[in-house]
Design an enzyme around this catalytic site. Structure first.
Site, mmCIF file in Angstrom:
data_model
loop_
_atom_site.group_PDB
_atom_site.id
_atom_site.type_symbol
_atom_site.label_atom_id
_atom_site.label_comp_id
_atom_site.label_asym_id
_atom_site.label_seq_id
_atom_site.Cartn_x
_atom_site.Cartn_y
_atom_site.Cartn_z
ATOM 1 C CE1 TYR A 1 -3.653 2.572 0.535
ATOM 2 C CE2 TYR A 1 -2.373 3.343 2.419
ATOM 3 C CZ TYR A 1 -3.419 3.515 1.520
ATOM 4 O OH TYR A 1 -4.211 4.634 1.610
ATOM 5 C CG ASP B 1 5.725 3.726 0.860
ATOM 6 O OD1 ASP B 1 6.030 4.361 1.894
ATOM 7 O OD2 ASP B 1 4.556 3.555 0.488
ATOM 8 C CE LYS C 1 0.934 4.956 8.335
ATOM 9 N NZ LYS C 1 0.965 4.253 7.059
HETATM 10 C C1 PLP Z 1 0.313 4.691 5.700
HETATM 11 C C2 PLP Z 1 1.084 4.438 4.480
HETATM 12 C C3 PLP Z 1 1.044 5.296 3.372
HETATM 13 C C4 PLP Z 1 0.074 6.440 3.275
HETATM 14 O O1 PLP Z 1 0.309 7.416 4.213
HETATM 15 P P1 PLP Z 1 -0.897 8.420 4.600
HETATM 16 O O2 PLP Z 1 -0.239 9.405 5.500
HETATM 17 O O3 PLP Z 1 -1.943 7.581 5.237
HETATM 18 O O4 PLP Z 1 -1.362 9.032 3.326
HETATM 19 C C5 PLP Z 1 1.912 5.086 2.326
HETATM 20 N N1 PLP Z 1 2.763 4.050 2.354
HETATM 21 C C6 PLP Z 1 2.811 3.176 3.373
HETATM 22 C C7 PLP Z 1 3.800 2.065 3.346
HETATM 23 C C8 PLP Z 1 1.958 3.337 4.462
HETATM 24 O O5 PLP Z 1 1.974 2.441 5.457
#
Ligand code: PLP
Length: 423
Positions: free
Chosen positions: A140, A235, A263
């Site tokens: 994701y 990511d 995060k």
């Molecule tokens: C949470 C998450 C996102 C998206 O971040 P948001 O601040 O919710 O838009 C993207 N990549 C990963 C791996 C994530 O866990």
């Protein structure tokens, strides 16, 4: 009788929540409404206390109400909430990020992980002049159109929209491979190599439960992207500052071209970032032709929280503590299920843990058995009754924070033992 908050929420907010997983639909329950939280504990509006293993989806590496953040933020509030103009805080923070994360020479701050990955992909396309991207099923990366794409049927086909509102045309520029499947990646590159701008990957996949990269997978991606002149994007929205101060790239020793963070780096405030090599980042406006902007980007309150967190993580001490807790937790879980002959796979690294109800190892999304979801729902509910709050979906990761104690882990393991006794 007065309507409950849940009833009122559903009348004015789609599904009653501002992000789908909060609805608890995946575990067949009404959502919990939170009143407050402190350390490792979170309290609902009925004052029931839970040990929190969601910790704002991993944003709170020190747990709730962490004093250094609260105090720094309270002080910054005296000087203003937002200016929409440059601040020294942003410079200090960017320097800390660049010093910490091996792939970063320059970095741009944004407000969410979604924005970070979306912007990194636009940059990769602008820099390479190519149109396609490659992602992995089960990873994701936020909810931008090009990333809400699932694998099409059959090998070497284009992606298909994963959400209404994503056009076929957008989906066709996204190629999708199974995680940990280097052969599939090599085949895709052989077919479309000259058109692929970037490969985007979670170096540890933490949005399909928790799936670790197999030996050689990340190295293989690094190799293939170099051969074909595509960019490698990590990511690290979850793994950044969690696996190590330098993230998964430091932990595994594989350095991408671009990195997305989020995060943890906001300490619970909306801060995210993307960055990488100078020659690439120089393509970002106003220096270069790739446009990207944000009214609240680098917000002084949020950045103050980020600086306070990074200062506390810097010496690396906390990573030893988190690993110790994580390993004790996973060892305990494995012991319980092996004693009772329950087919549960426990995966994890450091403070990240995943569970799969399966009798075989899970290395990719396609290997997760259908029954996992239903079993997890039962598991979640039994623990919930005992005051243990695991993520309300089998596709999320169990997050331990530095506010958790060995006593919390032991209490959690007792609750797991009790749950399986009633299984
Ligand atoms: C949470 C998450 C996102 C998206 O971040 P948001 O601040 O919710 O838009 C993207 N990549 C990963 C791996 C994530 O866990």
């Amino acid at each position: 009788m007065a309507l409950s908050y849940w009833e009122r929420a559903q009348a004015v907010i789609p599904g009653g929540v501002n992000s789908p997983v909060r609805s608890f639909a995946n575990v067949g329950m009404d959502p919990v409404f939170i009143e407050k939280a402190e350390g490792a504990y979170i309290y609902d509006t009925e004052r029931k206390c839970y040990i929190d293993y969601i910790t704002s989806w991993g944003a709170l590496i020190f747990g709730h109400g962490y004093r250094p953040v609260v105090e720094a933020v309270a002080l910054q509030l005296q000087s203003g909430v937002s200016y929409g103009l440059a601040t020294q805080l942003e410079v200090d923070f960017a320097e800390m990020l660049v010093a910490a994360v091996p792939s970063l020479e320059m970095v741009r701050l944004v407000n969410s992980g979604t924005e970070a990955t979306m912007s990194a992909l636009r940059l990769a396309r602008g820099f390479t002049g190519r149109s396609k991207i490659l992602k992995f099923s089960g990873c994701y990366h936020g909810h931008s159109n090009e990333l809400l794409v699932a694998a099409g049927s059959g090998a070497l086909t284009f992606g298909v929209p994963q959400s209404a509102g994503v056009t076929e045309t957008t989906a066709q520029d996204t190629l999708v491979c199974p995680y940990n499947d280097l052969n599939a990646v090599a085949e895709i590159f052989a077919a479309y190599g000259e058109d692929i701008a970037a490969v985007i990957v979670e170096p540890v996949a933490a949005n399909m439960g928790l799936v670790l990269p197999q030996e050689g997978f990340l190295e293989g991606l690094r190799h293939l992207t170099r051969v074909y002149g595509a960019l490698l994007i990590f990511d690290e929205v979850i793994t950044g500052f969690r696996l190590a101060y330098g993230g998964a790239q430091e932990y595994y020793g594989v350095i991408p071209d671009l990195t997305c963070l989020g995060k943890i780096i906001g300490g619970g405030f909306p801060v995210a970032a993307y960055g990488g090599r100078r020659e690439i980042m120089q393509y970002v406006s106003p220096l270069g032709p790739v446009y990207q902007a944000g009214t609240l980007s680098g917000n002084p309150v949020a950045v103050t929280a980020g600086i306070a967190i990074l200062k506390q993580l810097q010496d690396g001490e906390v990573y030893r503590k988190l690993s110790g807790l994580g390993e004790a937790f996973r060892d305990g879980l494995r012991q319980i299920v092996s004693n009772r002959g329950i087919a549960l796979q426990v995966t994890g690294v450091g403070s990240l843990t995943g569970v799969f109800f399966a009798d075989h190892e899970i290395n990719r999304f396609e290997q997760i058995p259908r029954v996992n979801q239903e079993m997890y729902q039962r598991f979640f509910r039994l623990l919930y009754q005992e005051g243990i709050l695991f993520p309300p979906s089998s596709f999320e990761t169990i997050f331990i924070s530095a506010a958790h104690s060995m006593a919390d882990i032991e209490r959690t393991l007792s609750a797991v033992e009790k749950a399986f006794k009633r299984w």
